[in-house]
Design a protein around this motif. Structure first.
Motif, PDB file in Angstrom:
ATOM      1  N   ASN A   2       0.816  -1.229   0.000  1.00  8.39           N
ATOM      2  CA  ASN A   2       0.000   0.000   0.000  1.00  8.39           C
ATOM      3  C   ASN A   2       0.846   1.274   0.000  1.00  8.39           C
ATOM      4  O   ASN A   2       0.607   2.195   0.782  1.00  8.39           O
ATOM      5  CB  ASN A   2      -0.985  -0.007   1.174  1.00  8.39           C
ATOM      6  N   LEU A   3       1.793   1.305  -0.921  1.00  3.71           N
ATOM      7  CA  LEU A   3       2.592   2.523  -1.074  1.00  3.71           C
ATOM      8  C   LEU A   3       1.698   3.658  -1.544  1.00  3.71           C
ATOM      9  O   LEU A   3       0.771   3.453  -2.330  1.00  3.71           O
ATOM     10  CB  LEU A   3       3.705   2.309  -2.101  1.00  3.71           C
ATOM     11  N   PRO A   4       1.988   4.896  -1.133  1.00  2.00           N
ATOM     12  CA  PRO A   4       1.233   6.044  -1.652  1.00  2.00           C
ATOM     13  C   PRO A   4       1.598   6.294  -3.111  1.00  2.00           C
ATOM     14  O   PRO A   4       2.661   5.851  -3.589  1.00  2.00           O
ATOM     15  CB  PRO A   4       1.685   7.195  -0.756  1.00  2.00           C
ATOM     16  N   LEU A  14      11.790  -7.603  -5.680  1.00  2.00           N
ATOM     17  CA  LEU A  14      10.807  -6.980  -4.799  1.00  2.00           C
ATOM     18  C   LEU A  14       9.421  -7.101  -5.433  1.00  2.00           C
ATOM     19  O   LEU A  14       9.292  -7.276  -6.640  1.00  2.00           O
ATOM     20  CB  LEU A  14      11.148  -5.514  -4.504  1.00  2.00           C
ATOM     21  N   LEU A  15       8.400  -7.018  -4.590  1.00  2.60           N
ATOM     22  CA  LEU A  15       7.023  -7.116  -5.067  1.00  2.60           C
ATOM     23  C   LEU A  15       6.189  -6.004  -4.427  1.00  2.60           C
ATOM     24  O   LEU A  15       6.563  -5.417  -3.415  1.00  2.60           O
ATOM     25  CB  LEU A  15       6.408  -8.478  -4.710  1.00  2.60           C
ATOM     26  N   TYR A  16       5.027  -5.785  -5.042  1.00  2.00           N
ATOM     27  CA  TYR A  16       4.074  -4.790  -4.545  1.00  2.00           C
ATOM     28  C   TYR A  16       2.803  -5.518  -4.115  1.00  2.00           C
ATOM     29  O   TYR A  16       2.341  -6.457  -4.790  1.00  2.00           O
ATOM     30  CB  TYR A  16       3.759  -3.752  -5.615  1.00  2.00           C
ATOM     31  N   CYS A  17       2.257  -5.073  -3.003  1.00  2.00           N
ATOM     32  CA  CYS A  17       0.989  -5.624  -2.511  1.00  2.00           C
ATOM     33  C   CYS A  17       0.063  -4.440  -2.241  1.00  2.00           C
ATOM     34  O   CYS A  17       0.470  -3.443  -1.637  1.00  2.00           O
ATOM     35  CB  CYS A  17       1.232  -6.419  -1.234  1.00  2.00           C
ATOM     36  N   PHE A  18      -1.181  -4.570  -2.724  1.00  6.65           N
ATOM     37  CA  PHE A  18      -2.183  -3.566  -2.365  1.00  6.65           C
ATOM     38  C   PHE A  18      -3.380  -4.280  -1.765  1.00  6.65           C
ATOM     39  O   PHE A  18      -3.959  -5.182  -2.385  1.00  6.65           O
ATOM     40  CB  PHE A  18      -2.630  -2.728  -3.563  1.00  6.65           C
ATOM     41  N   ASP A  19      -3.728  -3.889  -0.553  1.00  5.00           N
ATOM     42  CA  ASP A  19      -4.912  -4.411   0.127  1.00  5.00           C
ATOM     43  C   ASP A  19      -5.993  -3.335   0.120  1.00  5.00           C
ATOM     44  O   ASP A  19      -5.762  -2.213   0.617  1.00  5.00           O
ATOM     45  CB  ASP A  19      -4.581  -4.790   1.572  1.00  5.00           C
ATOM     46  N   GLY A  20      -7.146  -3.661  -0.431  1.00  3.96           N
ATOM     47  CA  GLY A  20      -8.242  -2.703  -0.491  1.00  3.96           C
ATOM     48  C   GLY A  20      -9.583  -3.407  -0.482  1.00  3.96           C
ATOM     49  O   GLY A  20      -9.662  -4.635  -0.351  1.00  3.96           O
ATOM     50  N   PHE A  21     -10.631  -2.623  -0.622  1.00  6.88           N
ATOM     51  CA  PHE A  21     -11.987  -3.157  -0.550  1.00  6.88           C
ATOM     52  C   PHE A  21     -12.700  -3.024  -1.886  1.00  6.88           C
ATOM     53  O   PHE A  21     -12.448  -2.094  -2.655  1.00  6.88           O
ATOM     54  CB  PHE A  21     -12.800  -2.412   0.508  1.00  6.88           C
ATOM     55  N   ALA A  22     -13.620  -3.939  -2.150  1.00  8.25           N
ATOM     56  CA  ALA A  22     -14.569  -3.837  -3.258  1.00  8.25           C
ATOM     57  C   ALA A  22     -15.952  -3.734  -2.637  1.00  8.25           C
ATOM     58  O   ALA A  22     -16.382  -4.649  -1.923  1.00  8.25           O
ATOM     59  CB  ALA A  22     -14.476  -5.045  -4.185  1.00  8.25           C
ATOM     60  N   GLY A  23     -16.626  -2.598  -2.875  1.00 14.47           N
ATOM     61  CA  GLY A  23     -17.954  -2.363  -2.300  1.00 14.47           C
ATOM     62  C   GLY A  23     -17.914  -1.307  -1.208  1.00 14.47           C
ATOM     63  O   GLY A  23     -17.226  -1.479  -0.196  1.00 14.47           O
ATOM     64  N   TRP A  24     -18.645  -0.193  -1.418  1.00  9.13           N
ATOM     65  CA  TRP A  24     -18.639   0.912  -0.463  1.00  9.13           C
ATOM     66  C   TRP A  24     -19.512   0.646   0.762  1.00  9.13           C
ATOM     67  O   TRP A  24     -19.380   1.325   1.770  1.00  9.13           O
ATOM     68  CB  TRP A  24     -19.088   2.210  -1.146  1.00  9.13           C
ATOM     69  N   ARG A  40      -6.752  -8.576  -2.015  1.00 13.72           N
ATOM     70  CA  ARG A  40      -5.286  -8.430  -1.962  1.00 13.72           C
ATOM     71  C   ARG A  40      -4.712  -8.617  -3.365  1.00 13.72           C
ATOM     72  O   ARG A  40      -4.957  -9.639  -4.008  1.00 13.72           O
ATOM     73  CB  ARG A  40      -4.673  -9.446  -1.007  1.00 13.72           C
ATOM     74  N   VAL A  41      -3.959  -7.639  -3.818  1.00 14.00           N
ATOM     75  CA  VAL A  41      -3.309  -7.691  -5.127  1.00 14.00           C
ATOM     76  C   VAL A  41      -1.810  -7.871  -4.908  1.00 14.00           C
ATOM     77  O   VAL A  41      -1.184  -7.093  -4.172  1.00 14.00           O
ATOM     78  CB  VAL A  41      -3.550  -6.398  -5.930  1.00 14.00           C
ATOM     79  N   ILE A  42      -1.234  -8.903  -5.524  1.00 19.24           N
ATOM     80  CA  ILE A  42       0.205  -9.151  -5.469  1.00 19.24           C
ATOM     81  C   ILE A  42       0.741  -9.021  -6.891  1.00 19.24           C
ATOM     82  O   ILE A  42       0.286  -9.747  -7.800  1.00 19.24           O
ATOM     83  CB  ILE A  42       0.518 -10.555  -4.906  1.00 19.24           C
ATOM     84  N   CYS A  43       1.677  -8.096  -7.112  1.00 16.66           N
ATOM     85  CA  CYS A  43       2.142  -7.840  -8.474  1.00 16.66           C
ATOM     86  C   CYS A  43       3.606  -7.408  -8.471  1.00 16.66           C
ATOM     87  O   CYS A  43       4.165  -7.067  -7.415  1.00 16.66           O
ATOM     88  CB  CYS A  43       1.277  -6.781  -9.146  1.00 16.66           C
ATOM     89  N   SER A  44       4.204  -7.389  -9.652  1.00 19.35           N
ATOM     90  CA  SER A  44       5.622  -7.030  -9.763  1.00 19.35           C
ATOM     91  C   SER A  44       5.823  -5.664 -10.402  1.00 19.35           C
ATOM     92  O   SER A  44       6.955  -5.188 -10.460  1.00 19.35           O
ATOM     93  CB  SER A  44       6.360  -8.096 -10.594  1.00 19.35           C
ATOM     94  N   THR A 101      -6.057   3.044  -7.407  1.00 22.89           N
ATOM     95  CA  THR A 101      -7.121   3.941  -7.878  1.00 22.89           C
ATOM     96  C   THR A 101      -8.461   3.216  -7.975  1.00 22.89           C
ATOM     97  O   THR A 101      -9.503   3.809  -7.708  1.00 22.89           O
ATOM     98  CB  THR A 101      -6.792   4.549  -9.262  1.00 22.89           C
ATOM     99  N   MET A 102      -8.459   1.928  -8.356  1.00 24.82           N
ATOM    100  CA  MET A 102      -9.712   1.243  -8.688  1.00 24.82           C
ATOM    101  C   MET A 102     -10.387   0.566  -7.500  1.00 24.82           C
ATOM    102  O   MET A 102     -11.592   0.361  -7.517  1.00 24.82           O
ATOM    103  CB  MET A 102      -9.479   0.207  -9.794  1.00 24.82           C
ATOM    104  N   LEU A 103      -9.620   0.183  -6.485  1.00 23.86           N
ATOM    105  CA  LEU A 103     -10.234  -0.370  -5.277  1.00 23.86           C
ATOM    106  C   LEU A 103     -10.501   0.762  -4.282  1.00 23.86           C
ATOM    107  O   LEU A 103     -10.029   1.883  -4.461  1.00 23.86           O
ATOM    108  CB  LEU A 103      -9.324  -1.430  -4.650  1.00 23.86           C
ATOM    109  N   ILE A 104     -11.249   0.456  -3.247  1.00 25.78           N
ATOM    110  CA  ILE A 104     -11.531   1.436  -2.196  1.00 25.78           C
ATOM    111  C   ILE A 104     -10.365   1.390  -1.207  1.00 25.78           C
ATOM    112  O   ILE A 104     -10.028   0.321  -0.675  1.00 25.78           O
ATOM    113  CB  ILE A 104     -12.870   1.122  -1.508  1.00 25.78           C
ATOM    114  N   ARG A 105      -9.740   2.519  -1.010  1.00 30.09           N
ATOM    115  CA  ARG A 105      -8.511   2.600  -0.237  1.00 30.09           C
ATOM    116  C   ARG A 105      -8.818   2.557   1.265  1.00 30.09           C
ATOM    117  O   ARG A 105      -9.602   3.374   1.773  1.00 30.09           O
ATOM    118  CB  ARG A 105      -7.753   3.877  -0.615  1.00 30.09           C
ATOM    119  N   PRO A 106      -8.189   1.627   1.993  1.00 30.83           N
ATOM    120  CA  PRO A 106      -8.473   1.519   3.430  1.00 30.83           C
ATOM    121  C   PRO A 106      -7.819   2.651   4.219  1.00 30.83           C
ATOM    122  O   PRO A 106      -6.797   3.215   3.807  1.00 30.83           O
ATOM    123  CB  PRO A 106      -7.850   0.166   3.804  1.00 30.83           C
TER     124      PRO A 106
END
Length: 527
Positions: A19-21, A101-111, A120-124, A134-139
């Protein structure tokens, strides 16, 4: 360095950036992405490589467990056996484990917190991490600290190909969902939209199980009452343009759910087409493409200005941005039950009325049909429009039989007194090449009259072929254009074209008849 790890997902890379800015992801992208740039407007420009759109023919769903009897198997949901999925997941993990190194973004789907899922998104690639930021709801910081186990894990190893010799694979690209394992695996495509639509596919399975209707639509809300309005429509029908309404709040541009409490946006951002974008025709979107947004596959000029007219990479240039970048967005993205549902169709045959009212059975019929038409290609002498049908206006993302979604729609319409309208944003007075496109000002006046309640009291005339209750009077719209037959100079040509379109509806609907009631079958054209 954080102590956060992904070892529970068999990812052993030590350096995980969670969850880097956006500012940090920009820095990573400039250092690590091939050809990444910062545009003059402040957006991050990134490229998805060979694939510049989704690969629906390479989508697979694992056939196992309780979900096996729920899923509408066929060309949309192509089955995959659990063992093959395990091989594909292992291949994705193996690739991700080779990265430094890898990037992980944890967010929500549904307001709505009651129905949201943890993703949870795991990507390189930093570009993919920023896209899902941008597309998920930021915790919030507190929500992230207490995130717990995700409900869906996306392994994005798209830079690495699938093995074409693996059983069930059709190419070097595969996009695979296991509902029982709560996992989504991407190989062989770096197009970011696959992640967005993977989340939507999961919501399209989970929501109906809870009596919630998931929908591929935009949504706005009345600023006074909070009641919403839904706009359904395939590409080119005007869904995005018409939902950009300064008189109303924007709830979302693409994916929503309708629960017992009202409607809510699934996403935390928007993913807009960027082709030919100008501040005059789409001011809100143009202004939203700034620092924190992602511009995908666009071309920059020597001054780092975006050339939105340049389609040398793809016509499917896109911009992703958080929804709060839109000035009239309502945060949180929730609203009351819809007063109106509008099915938009761009009828290039020129025979459907500009606006007509649908009964509940007709609403189900037209929802399952999901009709629009595209204009003829550039080939000399070819003037015949082509019909396009996409069930529930989102066929590639459905998981259940279309009738499941249509029945939920009808039940919720009845419960909340929601009106349904079919609005033609296409041609009038003749088909494409002969007639003229209905003016945007007239369509906007129709939408305003729907929202204002004027059309609920308007006189209608039953169309003898399509069975539609055609509105015969609308404020600020010339009455002569409201009855299609009246504006065709060649009445015989109108009758022939109308019968042809009616026949196309009937032929298309035959594929869905097995799962629908006799009343819905009878709600189509009389052809």
């Amino acid at each position: 360095m954080s102590s956060f790890t992904l070892k529970q997902h068999e990812i052993t890379v030590n350096e995980i950036h969670r969850n880097l800015p956006p500012s940090a992801l920009y820095e990573h992208a400039i250092l690590r992405e091939k050809d990444a740039h910062i545009a003059e407007n402040g957006a991050l420009v990134a490229y998805s490589g060979a694939k510049t759109g989704r690969s629906p023919k390479d989508k697979r769903v694992v056939k196992q467990g309780a979900s096996e009897n729920d899923i509408w198997w066929g060309p949309v949901n192509i089955p995959l056996d659990p063992h093959t999925f395990a091989i594909i997941r292992e291949r994705a993990r193996d690739y991700l484990n080779t990265r430094d190194l890898l990037y992980c973004f944890d967010g929500f789907a549904g307001w709505d917190p009651k129905y949201r899922i943890k993703v949870r998104v795991i990507c390189s690639r930093p570009y993919h991490a920023l896209f899902m930021h941008t597309m998920l709801i930021r915790p919030t910081k507190h929500e992230l600290e207490n995130f717990g186990d995700p409900d869906l894990i996306i392994y994005n190893a798209g830079a690495f190909p699938a093995n074409r010799l693996t059983s069930g694979m059709g190419s070097k690209t595969t996009v695979d969902l296991s509902i029982e394992d709560n996992e989504f695996v991407i190989l062989g495509t770096e197009y970011a939209g696959e992640m967005k639509k993977g989340v939507f596919t999961v919501m399209n399975y989970l929501a109906p199980k809870r009596g919630v209707l998931s929908m591929h639509c935009s949504a706005t809300a009345d600023k006074e009452t909070g009641r919403s309005s839904l706009l359904f429509g395939l590409s080119g029908t005007g869904k995005s343009t018409l939902s950009a309404d300064p008189k109303r709040h924007l709830i979302g541009d693409d994916e929503h759910c309708w629960s017992d409490e009202g409607i809510f946006n699934i996403e935390g951002g928007c993913y807009a087409k960027a082709i030919n974008l100008t501040p005059e025709n789409e001011p809100d979107i143009f202004e939203a493409l700034r620092f924190g947004a992602v511009l995908e596959n666009v071309v920059l000029d020597q001054d780092h200005l975006v050339d939105y007219t340049n389609i040398s990479i793809t016509e499917n240039t896109r911009g992703a941005y958080p929804i709060q970048f839109i000035q009239n967005a309502k945060i949180p993205c929730v609203a009351g039950h819809p007063t109106d549902i509008i099915f938009l169709t761009c009828d290039a045959f020129g025979v459907l009325p500009p606006v007509s009212s649908l009964s509940p059975a007709q609403a189900m019929y037209h929802y399952i049909s999901g009709y629009t038409a595209k204009v003829a290609g550039t080939e000399v002498g070819v003037k015949e429009p082509s019909a396009t049908f996409s069930s529930c206006f989102g066929g590639p993302f459905l998981v259940w039989h279309p009738n499941k979604y249509a029945e939920l729609l009808a039940a919720k319409m009845k419960q909340h007194g929601t009106r349904v309208w079919l609005v033609n944003t296409g041609w009038s007075g003749g088909a494409y090449g002969t007639g003229k496109r209905i003016k945007l000002a007239n369509t906007r006046a129709i939408i305003d009259a729907i929202h204002g309640g004027a059309l609920a009291k308007a006189a209608t005339d039953r169309d003898p072929l399509f069975g539609l209750d055609v509105v015969t009077g609308c404020p600020n719209v010339p009455s002569e254009i409201l009855i299609p037959r009246n504006v065709w100079s060649d009445k015989a040509a109108y009758e022939a074209t109308a019968k042809k379109l009616a026949g196309l509806f009937t032929t298309n609907f035959a594929a869905y008849e097995e799962g629908v009631s006799a009343e819905v079958k009878a709600a189509g054209p009389m052809a």
